[in-house]
Motif scaffolding. Sequence first.
Motif, PDB file in Angstrom:
ATOM      1  N   GLN A 251      -5.657   0.148  11.891  1.00 14.42           N
ATOM      2  CA  GLN A 251      -5.890  -1.656  12.276  1.00 14.42           C
ATOM      3  C   GLN A 251      -4.293  -2.734  12.262  1.00 14.42           C
ATOM      4  O   GLN A 251      -3.289  -1.659  12.215  1.00 14.42           O
ATOM      5  CB  GLN A 251      -6.315  -2.039  10.815  1.00 14.42           C
ATOM      6  CG  GLN A 251      -6.218  -4.364  10.746  1.00 14.42           C
ATOM      7  CD  GLN A 251      -7.157  -4.274   9.928  1.00 14.42           C
ATOM      8  OE1 GLN A 251      -8.703  -3.601  10.441  1.00 14.42           O
ATOM      9  NE2 GLN A 251      -6.830  -4.476   9.455  1.00 14.42           N
ATOM     10  N   LEU A 252      -4.267  -3.035  13.331  1.00 19.87           N
ATOM     11  CA  LEU A 252      -3.060  -3.788  14.323  1.00 19.87           C
ATOM     12  C   LEU A 252      -3.263  -5.427  13.573  1.00 19.87           C
ATOM     13  O   LEU A 252      -3.568  -5.512  13.456  1.00 19.87           O
ATOM     14  CB  LEU A 252      -3.241  -3.846  16.113  1.00 19.87           C
ATOM     15  CG  LEU A 252      -2.432  -4.578  16.139  1.00 19.87           C
ATOM     16  CD1 LEU A 252      -1.159  -3.449  16.269  1.00 19.87           C
ATOM     17  CD2 LEU A 252      -2.399  -4.967  18.189  1.00 19.87           C
ATOM     18  N   GLY A 253      -1.529  -5.753  12.523  1.00 22.12           N
ATOM     19  CA  GLY A 253      -1.719  -6.968  12.860  1.00 22.12           C
ATOM     20  C   GLY A 253      -1.518  -8.074  13.492  1.00 22.12           C
ATOM     21  O   GLY A 253      -0.887  -7.492  14.577  1.00 22.12           O
ATOM     22  N   SER A 254      -1.531  -9.591  12.970  1.00 23.29           N
ATOM     23  CA  SER A 254      -1.035 -10.353  14.115  1.00 23.29           C
ATOM     24  C   SER A 254       0.023  -9.868  14.376  1.00 23.29           C
ATOM     25  O   SER A 254       0.951 -10.774  15.777  1.00 23.29           O
ATOM     26  CB  SER A 254      -1.847 -11.450  13.483  1.00 23.29           C
ATOM     27  OG  SER A 254      -0.809 -11.543  12.252  1.00 23.29           O
ATOM     28  N   ASP A 255       1.374  -9.403  13.514  1.00 23.91           N
ATOM     29  CA  ASP A 255       2.727  -9.407  14.042  1.00 23.91           C
ATOM     30  C   ASP A 255       3.004  -7.978  14.589  1.00 23.91           C
ATOM     31  O   ASP A 255       4.393  -7.576  15.185  1.00 23.91           O
ATOM     32  CB  ASP A 255       3.314  -9.788  13.209  1.00 23.91           C
ATOM     33  CG  ASP A 255       3.248  -8.029  12.063  1.00 23.91           C
ATOM     34  OD1 ASP A 255       2.256  -7.925  12.120  1.00 23.91           O
ATOM     35  OD2 ASP A 255       4.086  -7.989  11.308  1.00 23.91           O
ATOM     36  N   GLY A 256       2.175  -8.014  15.370  1.00 26.32           N
ATOM     37  CA  GLY A 256       2.008  -5.978  15.739  1.00 26.32           C
ATOM     38  C   GLY A 256       2.566  -4.529  15.047  1.00 26.32           C
ATOM     39  O   GLY A 256       2.755  -3.859  15.287  1.00 26.32           O
ATOM     40  N   SER A 257       1.846  -5.337  13.303  1.00 27.05           N
ATOM     41  CA  SER A 257       2.248  -3.670  12.649  1.00 27.05           C
ATOM     42  C   SER A 257       0.783  -3.247  12.846  1.00 27.05           C
ATOM     43  O   SER A 257      -0.234  -3.671  12.883  1.00 27.05           O
ATOM     44  CB  SER A 257       3.245  -4.491  11.336  1.00 27.05           C
ATOM     45  OG  SER A 257       1.968  -5.197  11.162  1.00 27.05           O
ATOM     46  N   ARG A 258       0.916  -2.151  11.852  1.00 27.44           N
ATOM     47  CA  ARG A 258       0.049  -1.159  11.748  1.00 27.44           C
ATOM     48  C   ARG A 258      -0.359  -0.453  10.351  1.00 27.44           C
ATOM     49  O   ARG A 258       0.958  -0.408   9.732  1.00 27.44           O
ATOM     50  CB  ARG A 258      -0.125   0.636  12.595  1.00 27.44           C
ATOM     51  CG  ARG A 258      -0.189   0.378  14.248  1.00 27.44           C
ATOM     52  CD  ARG A 258      -1.150   0.129  14.518  1.00 27.44           C
ATOM     53  NE  ARG A 258      -1.402   0.013  16.178  1.00 27.44           N
ATOM     54  CZ  ARG A 258      -2.062  -0.902  17.050  1.00 27.44           C
ATOM     55  NH1 ARG A 258      -3.459  -0.314  16.147  1.00 27.44           N
ATOM     56  NH2 ARG A 258      -1.908  -0.727  18.537  1.00 27.44           N
ATOM     57  N   ASN A 259      -1.841  -1.296  10.318  1.00 24.61           N
ATOM     58  CA  ASN A 259      -2.261  -0.543   9.107  1.00 24.61           C
ATOM     59  C   ASN A 259      -2.827   0.776   8.617  1.00 24.61           C
ATOM     60  O   ASN A 259      -4.017   0.333   9.050  1.00 24.61           O
ATOM     61  CB  ASN A 259      -3.155  -1.965   8.511  1.00 24.61           C
ATOM     62  CG  ASN A 259      -4.052  -1.842   6.635  1.00 24.61           C
ATOM     63  OD1 ASN A 259      -3.136  -0.667   6.178  1.00 24.61           O
ATOM     64  ND2 ASN A 259      -4.590  -2.544   6.759  1.00 24.61           N
ATOM     65  N   PHE A 260      -1.701   1.710   7.604  1.00 26.20           N
ATOM     66  CA  PHE A 260      -2.401   3.110   8.228  1.00 26.20           C
ATOM     67  C   PHE A 260      -3.542   3.353   7.085  1.00 26.20           C
ATOM     68  O   PHE A 260      -4.327   4.207   6.841  1.00 26.20           O
ATOM     69  CB  PHE A 260      -1.208   3.970   7.589  1.00 26.20           C
ATOM     70  CG  PHE A 260      -0.112   3.879   9.247  1.00 26.20           C
ATOM     71  CD1 PHE A 260      -0.294   4.268  10.452  1.00 26.20           C
ATOM     72  CD2 PHE A 260       0.762   3.631   8.653  1.00 26.20           C
ATOM     73  CE1 PHE A 260       0.683   3.920  10.975  1.00 26.20           C
ATOM     74  CE2 PHE A 260       2.219   3.657   9.547  1.00 26.20           C
ATOM     75  CZ  PHE A 260       1.619   4.183  10.759  1.00 26.20           C
ATOM     76  N   GLN A 261      -3.890   1.905   6.341  1.00 25.88           N
ATOM     77  CA  GLN A 261      -4.884   2.170   5.143  1.00 25.88           C
ATOM     78  C   GLN A 261      -6.490   1.896   5.563  1.00 25.88           C
ATOM     79  O   GLN A 261      -7.668   2.319   5.463  1.00 25.88           O
ATOM     80  CB  GLN A 261      -5.251   1.054   4.407  1.00 25.88           C
ATOM     81  CG  GLN A 261      -3.453   0.966   3.284  1.00 25.88           C
ATOM     82  CD  GLN A 261      -3.814   3.035   2.532  1.00 25.88           C
ATOM     83  OE1 GLN A 261      -4.738   3.182   1.733  1.00 25.88           O
ATOM     84  NE2 GLN A 261      -2.486   3.964   2.964  1.00 25.88           N
ATOM     85  N   MET A 262      -6.617   1.529   6.793  1.00 23.78           N
ATOM     86  CA  MET A 262      -7.145   0.699   7.744  1.00 23.78           C
ATOM     87  C   MET A 262      -7.757   1.702   9.112  1.00 23.78           C
ATOM     88  O   MET A 262      -6.386   0.946  10.100  1.00 23.78           O
ATOM     89  CB  MET A 262      -7.417  -0.705   7.679  1.00 23.78           C
ATOM     90  CG  MET A 262      -7.908  -1.501   6.489  1.00 23.78           C
ATOM     91  SD  MET A 262      -8.934  -1.627   5.488  1.00 23.78           S
ATOM     92  CE  MET A 262      -9.895  -1.780   6.282  1.00 23.78           C
ATOM     93  N   LEU A 263      -8.511   1.279   9.387  1.00 22.38           N
ATOM     94  CA  LEU A 263      -8.737   2.092  11.130  1.00 22.38           C
ATOM     95  C   LEU A 263      -9.621   1.000  11.955  1.00 22.38           C
ATOM     96  O   LEU A 263      -9.428  -0.273  11.942  1.00 22.38           O
ATOM     97  CB  LEU A 263     -10.192   3.163  10.857  1.00 22.38           C
ATOM     98  CG  LEU A 263     -10.544   4.387  10.228  1.00 22.38           C
ATOM     99  CD1 LEU A 263     -11.048   5.516  10.679  1.00 22.38           C
ATOM    100  CD2 LEU A 263      -9.167   4.890  10.028  1.00 22.38           C
ATOM    101  N   CYS A 264      -8.501   1.478  13.186  1.00 19.93           N
ATOM    102  CA  CYS A 264      -9.119   0.406  14.513  1.00 19.93           C
ATOM    103  C   CYS A 264      -9.992   0.959  14.723  1.00 19.93           C
ATOM    104  O   CYS A 264     -10.477   2.065  15.342  1.00 19.93           O
ATOM    105  CB  CYS A 264      -8.041   0.345  15.441  1.00 19.93           C
ATOM    106  SG  CYS A 264      -8.394  -0.889  16.533  1.00 19.93           S
TER     107      CYS A 264
END
Length: 787
Positions: A251-264
Amino acid sequence: MTRARRLLGAALLVLPACTAPVGALNPVKFNRPLSHPPVPLVEQGAARATICVMGGKDDRVLAQAVKELQDCIEAATGAKLPVVQDRVQIPALVIGNCPEAADEGLVGARMPVEGFTIRTNAGRVFIVGHDGPVGPKDTRAVSHGTAWGVFEFLERFVGVRWYWPTERGGRSVPKAASLVVQPVWLEDAPVFRKREIWPPMANAWNGTGQQLGPLYNCLRAGNSWPINLVVHSPNWSGVKEYTEGRPECFQLGSDGSRNFQMLCYGNPKALETYLENIAAHFDQGKKAHMGIVGDAVTVSPNDAGIACYCADCRRLWNERGGQYGTASRVLATFVEKLALAVKARWPDKTIVYLPYLNYTLAPEGIRFPDNVEVQLCGMPGIAQYKEPSILAAEQANVDRWAAITGRKIQNWHYSCWPEDKTKAPYHYPHVLKAYYQANRDKLVGSFINGDGDHFPRQHISLYCWMKLLWDPDFDVDAAMEEFCDRMFGRAAPSIRRLLRLQVDGWEKSRWPGGILSPKAIYAFSYPPKTVEQMKQLLARARAEAAGDPLATQRVEYYATPFADFFEEFETVVEGKGARPLIVQKVSENPVISGKLDEELWKLAPEVQFYKHENKREVLPKYPTTLRAVWTQDGVTFGFWMAEPSPQTLVQTVKSRDESMAWWNDCVEIFLDVTGKNQGQWYQWIINPHGVIHDGKGQDTSWNPEGVRARSHIGKDFWSVEVFIPYSIFPEALRPGTNVVWYGQFTRHRMSDGGKAPGSIQENQKMNCKFGGFNSNLADFAPVKFVE
C-alpha cells in the motif's frame, strides 16, 4: 408429513418422565418405526443397556458426545450405563457405523453431510450419522453426524439442554427413574453447514479461562463446508524478498511511503505475486506465502481499512462509498482478475473473499466468474438488525453479493458487536430467526465472532443462534419459556419477566436515525422505568431462589452482566462518575508547535488518563494528561505523554489516513459536536510525526481542511497540539459558555513494543470505566466550554 404432526410424534417417543416440551426441539423428519417392544435403557434406577461405540476411536467430538451421553443418563436416572468398544451387547445403544447398523439399512455415507438417523429395533437403539472429512484434503471441513445424533438423543429422549458451561450450572437434566425408548425412526441434517463459533475459551488472546469448546459441540457447532479461508491473509510484511524487491506490492501512502502491513490490490505486481504463490503451492508442492485451505485461495486484507494512494487504486476509489464502500471496487476488481487467471490455470480451485471494513459493500458493475465465494462480514453486528434501516441495508448487500457470485454466500457475524459499545443486557432471538428464515436458500451458514466468554451476557441468544443455524424453524419463544422453567426453580416467573424486558426492550424499540447511542439505549430500549423494574425483578429472583443452591447459582450467573449495566446506567443517565473535559476560553489560538509551552495552556484544567483493567479504572504506568482551550474560530487540544524511551516511539505512518495509524504510538480524539451523544462522532488519530488519520464515524474519506496537528518529542515525554476549526462541522452546536459537546480522548503506547524490561504497551483513555473499543459511547464524557 406436516410440521405439527412431526412435533406431535416427538411427544410420544418416550415415557412421560423423559418427555421434553416439543416446541423447544428442532423439527425432525419422522418415519414409520418398526414394530417391536420398547427398548429399556434404565428401569427404576437400574442400568439395563450398554453403550456400544462402533469405530470412531480418533473422533474427539464423538468421544465427548459418548461421555456426555453416559454422564447425562446417570444424572437423570442415577444409573451409569457401561461403555464398550466395537461390540454389541443387547439391550444396546449402538453408536456409529457398523455391520449391525448396515444390516438395518443405516449407512452414514448415504446420509446427507452431517446428517444422522436414530432408529430402534428389538433391544437396540441405533444412532448412526455421516462422519469424516468432507471435500478435498486439508479443507478443515468435517462431518460429525453420529455425534450430532447422540446430542439429539440426549435432548429429545433424556431431556437435556445446554445453555451455558456445565461447570457454571448451565446444563439442565430432568430427573427420571426410568429411561425407556418407544419404537422410533427419525432423521435430521442441518440446513446450514457452517455453524462455527469463536472463541473456544474465555480468554482467547492468551488461551486461558473457561473452555467453551465442549459447550459448542453440545450445541452442534461445526463446519462441513469445504471452502474456507485464512483470515487476514496474505500478509507479506515478513517476506524480505517482497518488501525489498517488490515494494509496489504494498500500500502506498499519500506521502509516497509504503505500508508493508497492507497489500496494494491495484498494482499488477501484487496479482502476479499472488499467482506465483498459488503455482508454488499447487504445481510444486511448496509452502505459499498466503492462505490456501484445500482448494480454496484466500483474499482477506490485514485487519485494517484499505487506504492506498497509488494511481491504480485511486482510479477505482469511491469517495462517496461511505465507511463500508470506498475501497469495494479496488478489492472486487482484484478478485475478479485473480479468479479469471485461476480459472484458466486451475479450473477446480476457488477464490474465497472476505468483504470487510471499507470494502464490505458490493460494488455495481462487477460480476465474478463462477469460482468465487464470498464470506461477508455483518459489520454493525447482527443484534442491530433489529433496526429496519440496518436490516434493509445488510439484506441488500447479501443479495448483491449473491448475485455477483451466482452462489450462496458465507457470513462472518459478530456477537461482540455492539456488545463492545454498551453494557445493556440485550437479547435478540427473533432478530436471528427472521434473518436465517429469510436467507435459508442464500447462505452456507455463519462464523460467529465473539470476544471472550460471551455466554454470561448473551446465553439464550447464543443458544437460539446455534439452534437456528441447524434449522431456522426452531421455536425461539418455546425455547425461552422452557429455559426459564427449567433453570430457575421458584425464581422462574421473575426471570421470565426480566428476560421479556430484555428481549422486548431491544427488539421492539426504534432508535432515532437507527443509530446506537446512550440516548438510544436509555431513552428508548431501556428507559429508567424499565431499569428500575429490572432491579426489582433481579432482587426478587434472588430471594425466590434462596435455599435452592442450583437455582441460586444459575440466578447469579444470569445476573452477571447486570452490575455493569446498572453502573453504566448511573453513569450515563444520572451523570455519576464520568470525568468531563473543561475547555477554557482564551483570547487567541495557541501556536501549533506540539510543545504546550505557551502561558495560555496554564489556564486550562488538566485531566488525567486511566486504563481499564479487571473491570475498573486504574492509573497507567506512563501518565498522560490533556488540556483544551477554545476561541471563536476553533478548539485546541494539548496532550502530554510521559515516555521513558522516546527514541523507540513507533511512528511508521507518514501519510494521512493510513489504515495502520492506530498501531503507532498515537493519541486519539472522538468528538460528538451535536451535544446529543447519539452515536455521531468524528475521529482523529495523530502519531509522533504529527500525521493525521481522520474520519466521520468510520468513513475515512472525510478529509476536512483547516485541522492542524504537530508533535514534539522531548527527553522523557512527547506531546501533541491539535487545532480543529468549527467550520468543518456543519451540524455543530456552536461553542459558548456552558455549551456541552461529548467526546473521548485516548493514548495508545506502542514504544519499544513493550519489550524492554518493565515496559508495557498501554491503551489509555480519559474515561474507561466500561472498557471495550475506544469508541464505546458509554465512556464518552461531557466536553464543557467555559469562560
